[in-house]
Scaffold this motif. Sequence first.
Motif, PDB file in Angstrom:
ATOM      1  N   LEU A  74       0.834  -1.201   0.000  1.00 49.17           N
ATOM      2  CA  LEU A  74       0.000   0.000   0.000  1.00 49.17           C
ATOM      3  C   LEU A  74       0.873   1.257   0.000  1.00 49.17           C
ATOM      4  N   GLY A  75       1.955   1.203   0.769  1.00 54.56           N
ATOM      5  CA  GLY A  75       2.861   2.343   0.843  1.00 54.56           C
ATOM      6  C   GLY A  75       3.554   2.616  -0.480  1.00 54.56           C
ATOM      7  N   GLU A  76       4.047   1.556  -1.106  1.00 50.13           N
ATOM      8  CA  GLU A  76       4.796   1.711  -2.353  1.00 50.13           C
ATOM      9  C   GLU A  76       3.909   2.077  -3.526  1.00 50.13           C
ATOM     10  N   SER A  77       2.699   1.529  -3.563  1.00 49.85           N
ATOM     11  CA  SER A  77       1.850   1.686  -4.749  1.00 49.85           C
ATOM     12  C   SER A  77       0.874   2.848  -4.662  1.00 49.85           C
ATOM     13  N   ASP A  93       8.140   6.202   6.129  1.00 49.98           N
ATOM     14  CA  ASP A  93       8.485   4.894   6.697  1.00 49.98           C
ATOM     15  C   ASP A  93       7.227   4.325   7.336  1.00 49.98           C
ATOM     16  N   PRO A  94       6.623   3.278   6.730  1.00 48.84           N
ATOM     17  CA  PRO A  94       5.363   2.741   7.259  1.00 48.84           C
ATOM     18  C   PRO A  94       5.477   2.087   8.627  1.00 48.84           C
ATOM     19  N   PHE A  95       6.706   1.803   9.075  1.00 50.18           N
ATOM     20  CA  PHE A  95       6.874   1.046  10.315  1.00 50.18           C
ATOM     21  C   PHE A  95       7.494   1.856  11.456  1.00 50.18           C
ATOM     22  N   ARG A  96       7.609   3.173  11.279  1.00 45.94           N
ATOM     23  CA  ARG A  96       8.124   4.033  12.352  1.00 45.94           C
ATOM     24  C   ARG A  96       7.105   5.125  12.655  1.00 45.94           C
ATOM     25  N   CYS A  97       7.389   5.926  13.701  1.00 46.16           N
ATOM     26  CA  CYS A  97       6.476   7.010  14.070  1.00 46.16           C
ATOM     27  C   CYS A  97       7.277   8.219  14.529  1.00 46.16           C
ATOM     28  N   ILE A  98       6.579   9.295  14.828  1.00 45.99           N
ATOM     29  CA  ILE A  98       7.207  10.501  15.366  1.00 45.99           C
ATOM     30  C   ILE A  98       7.984  10.147  16.634  1.00 45.99           C
ATOM     31  N   PRO A  99       9.183  10.676  16.819  1.00 47.10           N
ATOM     32  CA  PRO A  99       9.960  10.368  18.033  1.00 47.10           C
ATOM     33  C   PRO A  99       9.174  10.667  19.309  1.00 47.10           C
ATOM     34  N   SER A 100       9.323   9.799  20.293  1.00 47.74           N
ATOM     35  CA  SER A 100       8.574   9.932  21.549  1.00 47.74           C
ATOM     36  C   SER A 100       8.810  11.276  22.222  1.00 47.74           C
ATOM     37  N   SER A 120       3.122   4.309  13.742  1.00 51.76           N
ATOM     38  CA  SER A 120       3.551   3.851  12.419  1.00 51.76           C
ATOM     39  C   SER A 120       3.280   4.957  11.408  1.00 51.76           C
ATOM     40  N   ASP A 121       3.553   4.660  10.134  1.00 55.56           N
ATOM     41  CA  ASP A 121       3.281   5.581   9.025  1.00 55.56           C
ATOM     42  C   ASP A 121       3.910   6.956   9.243  1.00 55.56           C
ATOM     43  N   LEU A 130       7.377  24.905   5.226  1.00 55.85           N
ATOM     44  CA  LEU A 130       7.328  24.543   6.650  1.00 55.85           C
ATOM     45  C   LEU A 130       7.739  23.082   6.837  1.00 55.85           C
ATOM     46  N   ASN A 131       8.598  22.824   7.814  1.00 61.03           N
ATOM     47  CA  ASN A 131       8.992  21.450   8.123  1.00 61.03           C
ATOM     48  C   ASN A 131       7.877  20.758   8.908  1.00 61.03           C
ATOM     49  N   VAL A 132       7.491  19.578   8.426  1.00 58.20           N
ATOM     50  CA  VAL A 132       6.337  18.876   8.990  1.00 58.20           C
ATOM     51  C   VAL A 132       6.684  17.418   9.261  1.00 58.20           C
ATOM     52  N   GLU A 133       6.165  16.897  10.373  1.00 55.45           N
ATOM     53  CA  GLU A 133       6.203  15.464  10.655  1.00 55.45           C
ATOM     54  C   GLU A 133       4.797  15.009  11.021  1.00 55.45           C
ATOM     55  N   LEU A 134       4.455  13.808  10.603  1.00 55.16           N
ATOM     56  CA  LEU A 134       3.100  13.289  10.822  1.00 55.16           C
ATOM     57  C   LEU A 134       3.161  11.776  10.906  1.00 55.16           C
TER      58      LEU A 134
END
Length: 305
Positions: A74-77, A93-100, A120-121, A130-134
Amino acid sequence: MEEKTILTSEQIEAALSRHRRLITLFKILTYGFGAGSILLFAADLIPVAAVCLVLTFVFGYQMGKHTEAQKKLLGESVVSGVLEQVFENVEYDPFRCIPSKLVEDAGMVFPFEYDSIQGSDHIKGVYKGLNVELSDIELYHVESIYNEERGDWEEKKEQCFQGQWLVCDFGKELSGEVRLSENAKKLRRQHRSDSVEMENPAFNDRFLVTAASAQEAYYLLTPHMMEYILSAAGRSGGQVYMAFLRGGKLHIAVQTGRDFFELGKSAANIERLRQKFLGELRWFTGILDELRLADTLYRKATDKE
């Protein structure tokens, strides 16, 4: 060097549907044999219970394997293409998240306490400069409980939050430090000293506003901005929490009870999925667009003197 096989939309849709069917099957088998092993152990049928336990692990492994394969496909396609429509210099990165630590630094005002962060995601990119993380975020409250039958301590993990979390760095000092939380009687009792009553009754009904200075809350949350946030919250599908940090960052957390970029139960139609995921991202970027137009967002040079 081996060339990467390019799949057609029909092949991707068929593969996604296949993974979903197998995930459902192995989930049923995992839970079924898991429950059966517990009952059999209780009935002292040790050999049969042991077989059921082994099958529980086997089916659980298969469920995890197909879940990971589905998420990767799903991520790649689909997801990667959608992200490139919205962000520049985007990393996914589908298997990581925003740093704690980034989550904890928000100091978000929640009606619960949490001790553990998962997710995840993870998306990291630039939106209109603007620099964004989600990412998806799950918050858990972990409690140690003494098991008298076993004679030792065990951890009880309870999920408090599941949803999406965005962090945007505006790169400038904001005109105040203000937090918004879905209205809760418990929160109002706890924040009598720093809660701010806004001039919009509908906004007060939905949100608790906390700030060290009421003037900062009035300055950041203009009448237009309150109306926009109310409208956006109504479309969010969950409970909305926000934190404007003086250093320049904005945190938005939405407790939707689901993950981002889910296949769901609907047909695995690539174009529909693209539009669905794009709409989810535009909800967040719409708030950033509104804030970028607000002349009261940033602290003025005269305010620093």
